[in-house]
Design an enzyme around this catalytic site. Sequence first.
Site, PDB file in Angstrom:
ATOM      1  N   SER A  23       0.820  -1.219   0.000  1.00 13.81           N
ATOM      2  CA  SER A  23       0.000   0.000   0.000  1.00 13.81           C
ATOM      3  C   SER A  23       0.848   1.260   0.000  1.00 13.81           C
ATOM      4  O   SER A  23       0.318   2.354   0.092  1.00 13.81           O
ATOM      5  CB  SER A  23      -0.939  -0.008   1.211  1.00 13.81           C
ATOM      6  OG  SER A  23      -0.191  -0.195   2.407  1.00 13.81           O
ATOM      7  N   ASN A 110      -2.108  -2.521  12.960  1.00 10.41           N
ATOM      8  CA  ASN A 110      -3.559  -2.307  12.920  1.00 10.41           C
ATOM      9  C   ASN A 110      -3.978  -1.052  13.684  1.00 10.41           C
ATOM     10  O   ASN A 110      -4.785  -0.257  13.205  1.00 10.41           O
ATOM     11  CB  ASN A 110      -4.293  -3.529  13.474  1.00 10.41           C
ATOM     12  CG  ASN A 110      -4.057  -4.754  12.609  1.00 10.41           C
ATOM     13  OD1 ASN A 110      -3.476  -4.659  11.537  1.00 10.41           O
ATOM     14  ND2 ASN A 110      -4.485  -5.916  13.093  1.00 10.41           N
ATOM     15  N   HIS A 156     -39.762  25.376 -10.368  1.00 12.41           N
ATOM     16  CA  HIS A 156     -39.910  24.602 -11.624  1.00 12.41           C
ATOM     17  C   HIS A 156     -39.131  25.252 -12.769  1.00 12.41           C
ATOM     18  O   HIS A 156     -39.488  25.088 -13.934  1.00 12.41           O
ATOM     19  CB  HIS A 156     -41.374  24.464 -12.042  1.00 12.41           C
ATOM     20  CG  HIS A 156     -42.294  24.067 -10.927  1.00 12.41           C
ATOM     21  ND1 HIS A 156     -42.570  22.764 -10.586  1.00 12.41           N
ATOM     22  CD2 HIS A 156     -42.977  24.832 -10.031  1.00 12.41           C
ATOM     23  CE1 HIS A 156     -43.393  22.734  -9.558  1.00 12.41           C
ATOM     24  NE2 HIS A 156     -43.652  23.976  -9.191  1.00 12.41           N
ATOM     25  N   SER A 277     -13.739  27.052 -27.745  1.00 13.44           N
ATOM     26  CA  SER A 277     -13.982  25.880 -28.582  1.00 13.44           C
ATOM     27  C   SER A 277     -12.920  25.837 -29.675  1.00 13.44           C
ATOM     28  O   SER A 277     -12.474  26.875 -30.164  1.00 13.44           O
ATOM     29  CB  SER A 277     -15.370  25.992 -29.214  1.00 13.44           C
ATOM     30  OG  SER A 277     -15.435  25.233 -30.400  1.00 13.44           O
ATOM     31  N   LYS A 283     -17.315  30.831 -29.012  1.00 14.75           N
ATOM     32  CA  LYS A 283     -17.670  30.150 -27.777  1.00 14.75           C
ATOM     33  C   LYS A 283     -16.861  30.593 -26.562  1.00 14.75           C
ATOM     34  O   LYS A 283     -15.663  30.819 -26.645  1.00 14.75           O
ATOM     35  CB  LYS A 283     -17.495  28.641 -27.937  1.00 14.75           C
ATOM     36  CG  LYS A 283     -18.576  27.989 -28.737  1.00 14.75           C
ATOM     37  CD  LYS A 283     -19.919  28.102 -28.052  1.00 14.75           C
ATOM     38  CE  LYS A 283     -20.727  26.857 -28.143  1.00 14.75           C
ATOM     39  NZ  LYS A 283     -20.422  25.775 -27.354  1.00 14.75           N
ATOM     40  N   GLU A 290     -19.156  23.034 -15.180  1.00 13.50           N
ATOM     41  CA  GLU A 290     -19.576  21.714 -15.673  1.00 13.50           C
ATOM     42  C   GLU A 290     -18.732  20.598 -15.041  1.00 13.50           C
ATOM     43  O   GLU A 290     -19.251  19.539 -14.687  1.00 13.50           O
ATOM     44  CB  GLU A 290     -19.469  21.663 -17.201  1.00 13.50           C
ATOM     45  CG  GLU A 290     -20.530  22.512 -17.882  1.00 13.50           C
ATOM     46  CD  GLU A 290     -20.290  22.692 -19.371  1.00 13.50           C
ATOM     47  OE1 GLU A 290     -19.471  21.965 -19.965  1.00 13.50           O
ATOM     48  OE2 GLU A 290     -20.927  23.599 -19.956  1.00 13.50           O
TER      49      GLU A 290
HETATM   50  N1  ARG Z   1      -1.412  -1.277   4.903  1.00  6.63           N
HETATM   51  C1  ARG Z   1      -2.309  -1.710   5.883  1.00  6.63           C
HETATM   52  C2  ARG Z   1      -3.639  -0.951   5.772  1.00  6.63           C
HETATM   53  O1  ARG Z   1      -3.646   0.033   5.138  1.00  6.63           O
HETATM   54  C3  ARG Z   1      -1.737  -1.502   7.249  1.00  6.63           C
HETATM   55  C4  ARG Z   1      -2.202  -2.436   8.285  1.00  6.63           C
HETATM   56  C5  ARG Z   1      -1.663  -3.783   8.017  1.00  6.63           C
HETATM   57  N2  ARG Z   1      -2.062  -4.726   8.995  1.00  6.63           N
HETATM   58  C6  ARG Z   1      -2.017  -6.052   8.785  1.00  6.63           C
HETATM   59  N3  ARG Z   1      -2.423  -6.804   9.729  1.00  6.63           N
HETATM   60  N4  ARG Z   1      -1.611  -6.532   7.653  1.00  6.63           N
HETATM   61  O2  ARG Z   1      -4.650  -1.358   6.261  1.00  6.63           O
END
Ligand code: ARG
Length: 457
Positions: A23, A110, A156, A277, A283, A290
């Site tokens: 990630s 976590n 309306h 445009s 234009k 938009e």
């Molecule tokens: N990259 C993970 C997330 O965004 C971090 C937590 C990872 N925890 C794990 N038990 N693999 O959620």
Amino acid sequence: MAQLWGGRFTKETDQLVYEFNQSIRFDQRFFAQDVRGSRAHVTMLAKQGILTEEERDEILRGLQSIEEDVAAGKLVISDQYEDIHSFVEAVLTERIGDPGKKLHTGRSRNDQVALDMRLYIRDEVDETVELLKNLLGTILRIMEENTETYMPGFTHLQKAQPVTLAHHMGAYFEMVKRDVLHLKSLRERMNVCPLGSGALAGTTYPLDREYTAKLLGFDRASDNSMDGVSDRDYVIEYVSCLATIMMHLSRLSEEIIIWNSNEYRFIELDDTYATGSSIMPQKKNPDIAELIRGKTGRVYGAMTQILTIMKGIPLAYNKDMQEDKETVFDAIDTTKGCIRLMEGQLASAKWNKKRMADSARQGYSNATDAADYLVKKGMPFRDAHSVIGRLVLTCIEKNIQMDELPLADYRAESELFDEDIYEAISLKTCVETRITKGAPGDIENEIRESRAFMAAL
Ligand code: ARG
């Protein structure tokens, strides 16, 4: 690939698996929050005697050097690391050796990611409020400058009753004001620290969770460790705020597009906020309005996505939750960009006051006032409604407006009409005599209250 958890594995992770799982591409966005959380964590560990003061100081110095080098571009956050948490810990250990390996004592990724996300969203909530304040300031200025800019009010999309631009923009002030209040109330409720929840069941170390919470500017530590690591309600609520902001911006965009059309010409967008445009030289298109209207769909998409990600997740942490980031980051960037652009577009636009007043004068938007004139002279409203209805028909047949209809025609319908009918149905009277709270004639009070709201922010 640098991983924190190689111990129980005998084979390298498959390359595709590594790429699918990592990630760092996107969670590097909260590098600053990750370092901030680690600082607070080691400070607390030392206070509790879990780390020595020397270890704490070495870790703090190491974190400082990482932060400085990343800021200076000397250290690049590379995708050789699984996520931002692994990157910081690995580089720290490279730099300071053994004390670096103690950073993660009593912590799991976590609760770490739960903390980082919360710190990050909290910062973004504050920034969104600042941007909205700026937008409110511009809306308020337009209100102040246009208390006598008459325009038709619509229902309306048909001309209904005359209003002023100040009053019309006042409605948007209220919408954005609610957005600010929505965000501020979220800020209060989400300000709870998950750090110390561990992987899901806390830890055996004698952590002082309230202390860490205070260091990080939270009101308190969270109450249940399983909820601590798996709560993303505040993310959902924030995205819902963003979706509502976008809905408001989109409505205003739609009006700007209509007002900018050749048929209306109420507004003249600044050249810096319009586009041309490639084929039609004449234009000047309202692309920004938009695009804001279009990008609203993107933010709604994020809302659906995050709700759907969360709906099937058993307690506690599951990797699905890593998917809470990219879509939310995109919703944040999109909304912040749209607020800025809407503000700039409004601030630089010119209002075609004469077109607006002429438009209000046509289309019989003063018919209610003509009926009210008769009511004030004693006629029941329902009878007055039908008298004026017939007079409107006469006007339509003669292709004139109500203020052009001769008094004789009025008197043919009712003896109650006098010369003063013309004054009673003038735009100025129609607007200024609507003095109920929140009506166009009450605009000075509305502006005063809006100013007070801004001052108290
Ligand atoms: N990259 C993970 C997330 O965004 C971090 C937590 C990872 N925890 C794990 N038990 N693999 O959620």
